[in-house]
Design an enzyme around this catalytic site. Structure first.
Site, mmCIF file in Angstrom:
data_model
loop_
_atom_site.group_PDB
_atom_site.id
_atom_site.type_symbol
_atom_site.label_atom_id
_atom_site.label_comp_id
_atom_site.label_asym_id
_atom_site.label_seq_id
_atom_site.Cartn_x
_atom_site.Cartn_y
_atom_site.Cartn_z
ATOM 1 N N LYS A 125 -8.109 -0.253 -9.996
ATOM 2 C CA LYS A 125 -8.432 -0.770 -8.658
ATOM 3 C C LYS A 125 -10.142 -0.041 -8.029
ATOM 4 O O LYS A 125 -9.661 1.267 -8.046
ATOM 5 C CB LYS A 125 -7.522 -0.868 -7.135
ATOM 6 C CG LYS A 125 -7.907 -1.707 -6.428
ATOM 7 C CD LYS A 125 -7.174 -1.904 -5.311
ATOM 8 C CE LYS A 125 -8.015 -3.372 -3.762
ATOM 9 N NZ LYS A 125 -9.322 -2.597 -3.157
ATOM 10 N N TYR A 139 -1.494 6.310 -5.430
ATOM 11 C CA TYR A 139 -2.817 6.596 -5.442
ATOM 12 C C TYR A 139 -2.325 8.016 -5.936
ATOM 13 O O TYR A 139 -1.272 8.224 -6.045
ATOM 14 C CB TYR A 139 -3.102 7.560 -4.002
ATOM 15 C CG TYR A 139 -4.398 6.234 -3.015
ATOM 16 C CD1 TYR A 139 -5.517 6.417 -3.390
ATOM 17 C CD2 TYR A 139 -3.413 6.061 -1.972
ATOM 18 C CE1 TYR A 139 -6.765 5.473 -2.844
ATOM 19 C CE2 TYR A 139 -4.634 5.680 -1.624
ATOM 20 C CZ TYR A 139 -5.430 5.036 -1.105
ATOM 21 O OH TYR A 139 -6.915 4.368 -0.676
ATOM 22 N N THR A 185 -5.651 3.319 -7.437
ATOM 23 C CA THR A 185 -6.708 2.890 -6.821
ATOM 24 C C THR A 185 -7.510 4.482 -7.015
ATOM 25 O O THR A 185 -7.453 5.078 -7.041
ATOM 26 C CB THR A 185 -6.677 2.595 -5.421
ATOM 27 O OG1 THR A 185 -6.217 1.466 -5.098
ATOM 28 C CG2 THR A 185 -8.131 2.746 -4.386
ATOM 29 N N SER A 238 1.053 -1.547 0.095
ATOM 30 C CA SER A 238 0.001 -0.004 -0.279
ATOM 31 C C SER A 238 0.785 0.983 -0.322
ATOM 32 O O SER A 238 1.887 1.426 0.606
ATOM 33 C CB SER A 238 -0.667 -0.266 1.408
ATOM 34 O OG SER A 238 -1.140 1.399 1.239
ATOM 35 N N HIS A 241 -13.835 -2.097 -2.318
ATOM 36 C CA HIS A 241 -13.338 -1.220 -0.500
ATOM 37 C C HIS A 241 -13.598 -1.503 0.179
ATOM 38 O O HIS A 241 -13.458 -1.463 1.629
ATOM 39 C CB HIS A 241 -12.944 0.076 -0.402
ATOM 40 C CG HIS A 241 -11.531 0.624 -0.467
ATOM 41 N ND1 HIS A 241 -11.349 1.377 -2.091
ATOM 42 C CD2 HIS A 241 -11.148 0.655 0.910
ATOM 43 C CE1 HIS A 241 -10.164 1.721 -0.531
ATOM 44 N NE2 HIS A 241 -9.519 1.481 -0.285
#
Length: 402
Positions: free
Chosen positions: A262, A137, A163, A114, A286
């Site tokens: 995603k 992100y 994402t 992440s 999510h």
């Protein structure tokens, strides 16, 4: 055998790992991992979408030679599973991101780190090996994101997952009540919470403070790495409500490796992802953590697979608690299933040993389920192996809930 290994060796279901993790972790941290957004209706609908599908086995099939290996973006993996990006791994166990990456590598599965992890991508790659995936992100200042992509490339990550389903911060009331947010607020409630969980405090928090200082987002761009105890500057927030398909197109030109999007939940957006250069999509709500009334990924998976599955690699996540759950998604058209909470429960219960045990449990259950429905390999699955109980009962699956 170490104590964590002994502790998890007697566990046989995701719910058992969840229960043990709940005992060990502070309430605020556990609820951050475990709960959803708003009224948490999406969590119930996601579970209902898994429950509505029942297996229709084909019998007297020779299933003596079974395999569940899969090719994803030119790499072979031992099972149609991958680890979803999760921000809390490093807080559940000391150096939890490294432990989870190692467990995935041992199982022969891809691991996704992440953006919001508290261990740097370089340290995770050094400890667990190259070829992992990275979740990105898009910052309002796009230069920050591209600088991060440069680091990803140099660290040897094999795929990039953008994402796109969090343009603003979601509402999670329990985090506010528990004082679990950024910056972390020291309140009488969470001080007592930590004090009541000494195994976690002494085994995870204290070692991290002694070795690395206050946890911070180590993969945020330079200048945006404020610790979790300090309010971040406005530019440091990766939630970006100005991101568009043009940003995906630009990222496609900048990143030459496999690129996934995603958060997709409609065939139309899946087709747009294809048009703008994506190699794959991850259907995801999510895990019910962003919007409390989102459709469940399995409810749209057949339409998305029919629309783009011949050109894009379709993956799915959110709510998978067993290998048999994963087989349902594979039969509906997914190439692989991404796991989020289940490995985190394993990590919280027993570190690397717990996460590895959960992943073995999933792989064994997939193989067992394949045999019991009459298939030797996931590629032999089809929708004919499933019965839609909701439609048979005349229900609207989008409105059914436990």
């Amino acid at each position: 055998m170490s104590n964590p290994e002994k502790r998890v060796a007697r566990l046989y279901a995701t719910e058992e790992f969840r229960s043990l993790a709940r005992q060990r972790l502070p309430k605020g941290l556990f609820e951050y991992v475990d709960r959803g957004a708003g009224d948490e209706r999406a969590r119930g609908w996601t579970q209902a979408s898994l429950d509505r599908w029942r297996f229709v086995p084909r019998l007297l099939c020779d299933v003596s030679q079974r395999s569940q290996d899969v090719e994803l973006f030119g790499q072979r993996y031992s099972a149609p599973l991958a680890i979803s990006p999760t921000a809390a791994a490093g807080l559940l166990w000391f150096e939890g991101e490294i432990a989870l990456a190692r467990a995935a590598r041992t199982a022969g599965l891809p691991f996704t780190l992440s953006t919001s992890s508290i261990t740097s991508m370089e340290r995770v790659a050094e400890a667990a090996g190259p070829g992992m995936w990275f979740q990105l992100y898009m910052w309002p200042d796009r230069r920050l994101s591209y600088g991060l992509v440069d680091r990803v490339r140099e660290a040897g990550y094999g795929a990039l997952i953008l994402t796109v389903d969090t343009p603003v911060l979601p509402l999670r009331p329990y985090n506010l009540r528990n004082g679990f947010g950024v910056p972390i607020r020291m309140t009488p409630r969470n001080v007592v919470d930590v004090a009541c969980h000494p195994r976690w405090a002494l085994g995870t928090l204290v070692p991290h403070l002694l070795r690395h200082g206050m946890p911070r987002y180590e993969n945020y761009p330079q200048g945006a790495q404020a610790s979790l105890g300090v309010k971040a500057k406005s530019f440091a927030n990766p939630k970006n409500d100005s991101c568009t398909w043009d940003d995906l197109h630009a990222l496609r030109r900048y990143w030459k490796g496999p690129l996934l999007v995603k958060g997709i939940l409609s065939p139309e957006d899946a087709r747009l992802a294809l048009q703008h250069g994506a190699d794959g999509v991850v259907l995801s709500n999510h895990a019910g953590r962003n919007l409390d009334s989102l459709v469940a990924p399995l409810d749209v998976l057949p339409q998305v697979a029919d629309s783009v599955g011949h050109k894009l690699t379709v993956l799915v996540d959110s709510g998978f608690a067993s290998g048999s759950d994963a087989v349902k998604a594979l039969a509906l058209g997914a190439k692989a299933v991404m796991l989020g909470r289940a490995p985190l429960y394993g990590l919280g219960a027993g570190g690397e040993a717990g996460a590895a045990r959960v992943l073995r449990m999933f792989c064994e259950d997939i193989e067992r389920t394949l045999a019991l429905v009459g298939c030797r390999h996931p590629g032999e699955l089809s929708r004919a192996h499933l019965h839609d109980a909701a439609c048979a009962a005349g229900l609207n699956p989008a409105r059914s809930s436990p």
